[in-house]
Design an enzyme around this catalytic site. Sequence first.
Site, PDB file in Angstrom:
ATOM      1  CD  GLU A 162     -33.091 -94.198 -90.617  1.00 51.75           C
ATOM      2  OE1 GLU A 162     -32.967 -94.707 -91.685  1.00 51.75           O
ATOM      3  OE2 GLU A 162     -32.446 -94.579 -89.768  1.00 51.75           O
ATOM      4  CD  GLU A 217     -27.685 -99.236 -87.197  1.00 53.48           C
ATOM      5  OE1 GLU A 217     -26.671 -98.634 -87.818  1.00 53.48           O
ATOM      6  OE2 GLU A 217     -28.678 -99.997 -87.954  1.00 53.48           O
ATOM      7  CE  LYS A 237     -27.479 -98.661 -91.402  1.00 53.53           C
ATOM      8  NZ  LYS A 237     -28.358 -99.495 -90.867  1.00 53.53           N
ATOM      9  CG  HIS A 286     -28.761 -94.378 -87.317  1.00 51.76           C
ATOM     10  ND1 HIS A 286     -28.905 -95.815 -86.991  1.00 51.76           N
ATOM     11  CD2 HIS A 286     -29.029 -94.529 -88.727  1.00 51.76           C
ATOM     12  CE1 HIS A 286     -29.195 -96.578 -87.785  1.00 51.76           C
ATOM     13  NE2 HIS A 286     -29.595 -95.802 -88.960  1.00 51.76           N
ATOM     14  CG  ASN A 292     -26.099 -94.796 -92.402  1.00 47.80           C
ATOM     15  OD1 ASN A 292     -24.830 -94.948 -92.244  1.00 47.80           O
ATOM     16  ND2 ASN A 292     -27.016 -95.214 -91.556  1.00 47.80           N
ATOM     17  N   GLY A 337     -32.685-102.501 -91.503  1.00 45.66           N
ATOM     18  CA  GLY A 337     -32.034-103.744 -91.669  1.00 45.66           C
ATOM     19  C   GLY A 337     -32.848-105.120 -91.525  1.00 45.66           C
ATOM     20  CB  SER A 353     -36.060-102.769 -95.155  1.00 41.41           C
ATOM     21  OG  SER A 353     -35.551-103.500 -93.920  1.00 41.41           O
TER      22      SER A 353
HETATM   23  P1  PGA Z   1     -31.630-100.143 -93.829  1.00 36.35           P
HETATM   24  O1  PGA Z   1     -30.926 -98.906 -92.853  1.00 36.35           O
HETATM   25  O2  PGA Z   1     -31.952 -99.368 -95.147  1.00 36.35           O
HETATM   26  O3  PGA Z   1     -30.451-101.072 -94.003  1.00 36.35           O
HETATM   27  O4  PGA Z   1     -32.676-100.828 -93.237  1.00 36.35           O
HETATM   28  C1  PGA Z   1     -31.427 -97.642 -92.617  1.00 36.35           C
HETATM   29  C2  PGA Z   1     -30.723 -97.029 -91.919  1.00 36.35           C
HETATM   30  O5  PGA Z   1     -30.412 -97.576 -90.634  1.00 36.35           O
HETATM   31  O6  PGA Z   1     -30.610 -95.826 -91.921  1.00 36.35           O
END
Ligand code: PGA
Length: 254
Positions: free
Chosen positions: A168, A98, A11, A96, A9, A174, A214
């Site tokens: 998740e 976000e 983003k 997601h 991803n 993150g 992460s």
């Molecule tokens: P990250 O994000 O690996 O940077 O923690 C995972 C995600 O948002 O799918």
Amino acid sequence: MTKPLIIANWKCNPTTLQEARRLFSTLEKSFKEIKNKNVEIVICPPFVYLPELRKQKSNLKLGAQNCFWKKKGAFTGEISFLMLKDLGCQYVILGHSERRRYFQETDEMINRKMRAVLSVKLKPILCIGETENERKKRSTQKILKSQIEKGLREITEKDINQVIIAYEPIWAIGTGKACLPEEAEKAAIFIRKIISKIYSQKITKRIPILYGGSVNSQNTLNYAAKSNLQGFLVGGASLYPREFIQIIKNVSRA
Ligand code: PGA
């Protein structure tokens, strides 16, 4: 079981087409060089890079990070599921955290998107997970149950075959604070239990459940050994080819 899935991803990165092309080419080249790879890789770049990356004939599959549930019409700024299909996408990340948090996406909107993408045989990756606060209050299972039931509403036994679930935990995204592999495994078992109450055992067993939050080259081996997890959704680390390739190697070896 199908091959483990690793989904990148990207983003809202990178900021130029040139960088996106370079990142994709580097990944593609390194991926080709991996021997005995028993994994499926899906790259989810920002929408605008999809047409260009599609031109680079590749073993890496393409996915989107979101979509709109209507085919077309007066919906300024939206990208429809049909447009993604036409661009050669095979997967779409939906729900997601976000999107839920910054763009006020509700379970109902996510469910509409799920049904729309399934109608054209795109594979949705339904993201679910609890916040730090919900975890502290021990409501993780309640949240997961609700997000699964609402997200999968009216999805038929035939279509559920195409669905991928990504656990998740929001506090792990993150933050560098990945969830313990045992905890992710426990969540995966719980998720499968909830799904098995809606669909037949035979189908439930085949639904891939991924972990995201992460994920990096250091911690992947610990998760990959868990039999209830079938892959990863990788954010930050997917922007660093060496890291991402090492994750792929770890999963191929596990
Ligand atoms: P990250 O994000 O690996 O940077 O923690 C995972 C995600 O948002 O799918």
